[in-house]
Design an enzyme around this catalytic site. Structure first.
Site, PDB file in Angstrom:
ATOM      1  N   ASP A  64      44.054 -62.310  46.725  1.00 51.82           N
ATOM      2  CA  ASP A  64      44.475 -62.918  45.778  1.00 51.82           C
ATOM      3  C   ASP A  64      45.960 -63.859  46.958  1.00 51.82           C
ATOM      4  OD1 ASP A  64      45.985 -64.340  43.105  1.00 51.82           O
ATOM      5  OD2 ASP A  64      47.003 -62.332  43.180  1.00 51.82           O
ATOM      6  N   THR A  68      49.318 -65.648  45.054  1.00 48.40           N
ATOM      7  CA  THR A  68      50.622 -65.196  43.938  1.00 48.40           C
ATOM      8  C   THR A  68      50.674 -63.692  44.305  1.00 48.40           C
ATOM      9  OG1 THR A  68      50.095 -66.900  42.097  1.00 48.40           O
ATOM     10  CG2 THR A  68      52.027 -65.640  42.186  1.00 48.40           C
ATOM     11  N   ASP A 102      47.651 -58.343  42.113  1.00 47.91           N
ATOM     12  CA  ASP A 102      48.502 -56.838  42.151  1.00 47.91           C
ATOM     13  C   ASP A 102      48.177 -58.082  40.723  1.00 47.91           C
ATOM     14  OD1 ASP A 102      49.488 -59.772  42.248  1.00 47.91           O
ATOM     15  OD2 ASP A 102      51.458 -59.208  42.881  1.00 47.91           O
TER      16      ASP A 102
END
Length: 831
Positions: free
Chosen positions: A520, A522, A719
């Protein structure tokens, strides 16, 4: 009927042949399997379920069959296919299933044990949010399913917290393990001290009495804590589904019975099998192996429970109640009572209850759980809103369009459940060997008895029986039982010291094989929070403009406003009072700062205020936007005089970690919900193997499935809640501890520091542990090969040697000690 499927896990023509043979052994099925591409063409008289096909492939190896769906193309690769998750239907929620899928999607109402392999059944998670119960804080006996007043004292009823059901299988295994340890440790100590010169125990009692102590202490381990393994071994032999439990059951069972016979009837044993007048016994071998296997089962039970925890965390994201607007009145109702077409009021700070659209009002919605992006989205009348996302500081009325299982949050829950069960169970090395090792050992044992009984010295039958039993005992996998758990135990501890938290042995094994990392953006590659990158002024007065816009934003809770205020504070710029402040929804803010009329917002705000924007300034702003930055115009007294550029900074460790992973042959692909410009800018700066932008949680999941269908071993680093399905689907899910609980529950590895450098450490550690396990297995198998040869009497005709139980015990101990010592070397390994 003709159907085409994708098969993953095949690496050579031998794999293709085994897979094709396994499918053709099915009744009324004609199968053709190709390696490039990995396709199975199946012709059958009637439809064959995917579960039955998968069950047939399990017998051939670690291959996964899935349906082809080329309608949803993320990659431009021809013949790309979507893996259909091998998962349970939603109707199985709350029921029990076999983790080995021996009977496909068959489920049971109670924990009865699999009738095929004997494994403990696993409870399928409940995929629906628990309906809220309300109770009186003074009179807990008052319980109802809707808010109201207590019928006794009149107090308002409050939500009752549901008590989470404990995992009974895990608790049962934990209780048995504690009992096994209590009795196994003293048996092991007594046995080992027999090989110590001047054994101190003999000063208390003679050897025969200590043998009786071992016998008594081993009874709870054999007949209570480890009894289920004998049941599984018996079932595996009845169904001829030979596995690790067959090997454990035969080895420990024969060792225990031999020891009992030697304890009760020592006069029938030849002198070669005696030491100091007593038969050397194997009680410690039985109880140690049973305890080790029990520890492994406990770890597996804990791993199965991780998915349920992840789903429970996801279900907590949905509110349990909502405010229904009916005939102009607000009424609080349960989320389960919402119907399509209902109008619902969403107050400031509340979670949106179901999917729908804004019917009246406007809001700033935090959709980071879906997009992964930290910047809230402005919504006005007619815009769609998603269940579980969080409303800002305004109130609006929404129209419910999707309720129950139709909402995006419910679909994410189902995807996590499906993905976490889509992989075929790991065929442990002991299971694969057992299919050949068990019948081979039994045959060698039988031949040993026959040869000794016919050609051996008198008493020939006794020699034949004892040597046959010795073959079965020496085959007992003591060192084999230690080989993997010892390395894993030391490796997991080493990882924890380095900030890499590893949940199970499967994660360590698969991390070594990873050749694609999906990450990912961000919070993983970047810091996960907006920060001011630059303030540009056409008059070289950047600090003055920062003072204006920070003062303007000092009372706002919007993340972009906070980024501006924080930047001003780090530069020690004092904020001043703002007059005539006004927030214009969807456009920006205005006010008077230091007697200057200041405006900060998008181009629509500049047009509304008739603020002139110079062509040169517009060009600079356009350049920043193409780099993926969030840019806001700054206007002073009706003239655009600059802009503020806000971005999510790349972590300092990301570049070096990605470089090292790619050096080790790992492709690094970024998949993000952010826009194309931002994704491209980050991918270019870090020289990534590829990127995909504007991805939903389902897009990430499908992308990983496509890579797996191509035979890739995929790790996913993320996350957020939006990453949970992909983390569960990946061969290895890697979560940042700085992220959400759902992400960490769905992943197999958690990085404490929350940066990609931890992935490099995890891969290096995995390589070291797997190398160590292979070394341990070498020690264990060399011991078994030599031990069985000597136990069968192979050396007797030449050297007149038989395998004395004392020598066997010493050899077994040496094998175990060598495995333990080799495993401990991992503690000094630098990752």
């Amino acid at each position: 009927m003709k159907n085409t499927y994708t098969i993953t896990g095949m690496s050579c023509n031998g794999c293709r042949t085994k897979a094709e043979k396994a499918l053709n052994e099915m009744e009324a099925v004609e199968a053709t399997v190709t390696l490039e591409p990995p396709i199975a063409t199946i012709i059958a008289e009637k439809s064959v379920s995917l579960f039955k096909l998968q069950k047939a492939l399990y017998k051939a190896g670690n291959y996964v069959i899935s349906e082809i769906d080329a309608s949803n193309s993320i990659y431009s690769t021809p013949q790309a296919s979507t893996m259909n998750a091998l998962a349970l239907p939603s109707s199985a929620s709350g029921k029990y299933y076999c983790p080995m899928f021996c009977e496909g999607d068959t489920v049971y109402d109670t924990q009865v044990g699999c009738p095929v392999c004997g494994m403990d059944l696993v409870k399928a998670p409940d995929l629906t949010a628990t309906k809220t119960k309300y109770t009186c804080p003074m009179h807990p006996e008052i319980v109802q399913d809707h808010p109201g007043d207590c019928s006794i004292c009149g107090l308002d009823l409050v939500p009752k917290q549901a008590v989470e059901e404990q995992d009974t299988a895990y608790l049962d295994l934990w209780r048995k393990l504690k009992i096994a340890l209590v009795f196994t440790i003293p048996v092991f100590i007594i046995s080992m001290l027999e090989m110590v010169p001047n054994n101190p125990l003999l000063q208390l009692m003679e050897t025969q009495k200590w043998n009786w102590v071992q016998f008594v202490l081993s009874l709870p381990v054999v007949f209570y804590a480890g009894w289920m393994f004998f049941v599984r071994a018996w079932k595996s032999m009845l169904t001829w589904n030979l596995n690790m439990f067959t090997l454990i059951g035969i080895g420990t069972g024969v060792a225990f019975l031999f020891s009992v016979a030697g304890l009760l009837f020592p006069q029938y044993f030849p002198d070669e099998f005696k030491h100091h007048g007593t038969v050397s016994l194997y009680f410690e071998a039985s109880v140690v192996i049973l305890t080790l296997v029990l520890l492994g089962q406990l770890m597996e039970a804990k791993a199965h429970g991780q998915t349920n925890k992840a789903i429970k965390e996801l279900l907590k994201l949905a509110p349990t109640e909502a405010t229904l607007v009916l005939d102009g009145q607000d009424k609080v109702i349960s989320i389960h009572d919402i119907k399509k077409g209902d109008f619902l009021r969403v107050k400031p700070g509340e979670k949106i209850p179901v999917d729908g659209k804004i019917a009246d009002g406007e809001g700033t919605i935090d959709e980071s759980m879906i997009s992964g992006e930290p910047i809230p989205v402005d919504k006005t009348r007619g815009d769609g809103v998603i269940a579980g996302t969080i409303n800002g500081n305004t109130s609006f009325v929404m129209l419910a369009e999707k309720v129950g299982s139709e909402t995006l949050l419910s679909q994410i829950v189902q995807m996590v459940n499906n993905a976490s069960r889509s992989r075929a169970p790991i065929q442990k090395l002991a299971d694969r060997i057992a299919k050949y090792f068990v019948p081979t050992v039994v045959i060698i044992s039988a031949l040993t008895f026959i040869i000794w009984a016919n050609f051996g010295p008198e008493p020939a039958a006794v020699y034949g029986f004892i040597n046959a039993v010795a073959v079965l005992i020496i085959a007992c996998p003591c060192a084999l039982g230690l080989a993997t758990p010892m390395s894993v135990m030391v490796g997991v501890g080493k990882g924890a010291q380095s900030g890499v938290l590893i949940k199970n042995a499967e994660a360590l094994e698969n991390m070594n094989k990873v050749n694609v990392l999906i990450t990912d953006k961000t919070g993983t590659i970047t810091e996960g929070k907006p920060s001011v990158e630059k303030v540009f002024s056409v008059n070289d007065e950047a600090d003055t403009l920062l003072h204006y816009i920070a003062s303007l934003n000092q009372y706002s809770e919007h993340p972009l406003a906070q980024a501006v205020v924080n930047d001003a504070k780090t530069k020690n710029i004092l904020l001043t009072e703002v007059k005539d402040f006004e927030a214009i929804s969807g456009k920006g803010v205005t006010g008077t700062v230091a007697n200057r009329k200041v405006a900060l917002g998008n181009k629509k705000l500049m047009e509304q205020l008739n603020s002139a924007v110079a062509e040169d300034l517009e060009t600079k702003i356009s350049t920043e936007q193409k780099l993926g930055k969030t840019v806001s115009y700054i206007s002073v007294d009706g003239i655009a005089v600059g802009f503020v550029s806000i971005s999510d900074k790349i972590k300092a460790t990301s570049a070096s970690a990605i470089t090292e992973l790619m050096r080790q042959g790992v492709e690094v692909i970024m998949i993000t919900g952010d826009n194309e410009n931002t994704a491209k800018a980050v991918a270019t700066e870090l020289h990534l193997s590829g990127f995909i932008a504007n991805c939903s949680p389902e897009d990430k999941l499908v992308a990983i499935q496509r890579l797996q269908a191509e035979g890739k071993i995929v790790a996913m680093a993320g996350d957020g809640i939006n990453d949970a399905p992909a983390l569960a689907q990946a061969n290895i899910g890697i979560a940042m501890e700085t992220g959400t609980d759902v992400a960490m529950e769905s992943a197999q590895i958690t990085l404490v520091k929350g940066d990609l450098q931890g992935i490099v450490k995890a891969k290096n550690l995995s390589q070291a542990v797997m190398r160590n396990i292979k070394q341990n297995l070498f020690f264990a198998f060399i011991y078994n090969v030599l031990g069985i040869s000597v136990a069968s009497g192979l050396l007797y005709p030449i050297f007149g040697l038989l395998l004395s139980p004392m020598i066997a015990a010493a050899a077994m101990s040496f094998s175990s000690v060598s495995v333990i010592a080799n495993s401990l070397r991992l503690r000094s390994f630098k990752i």
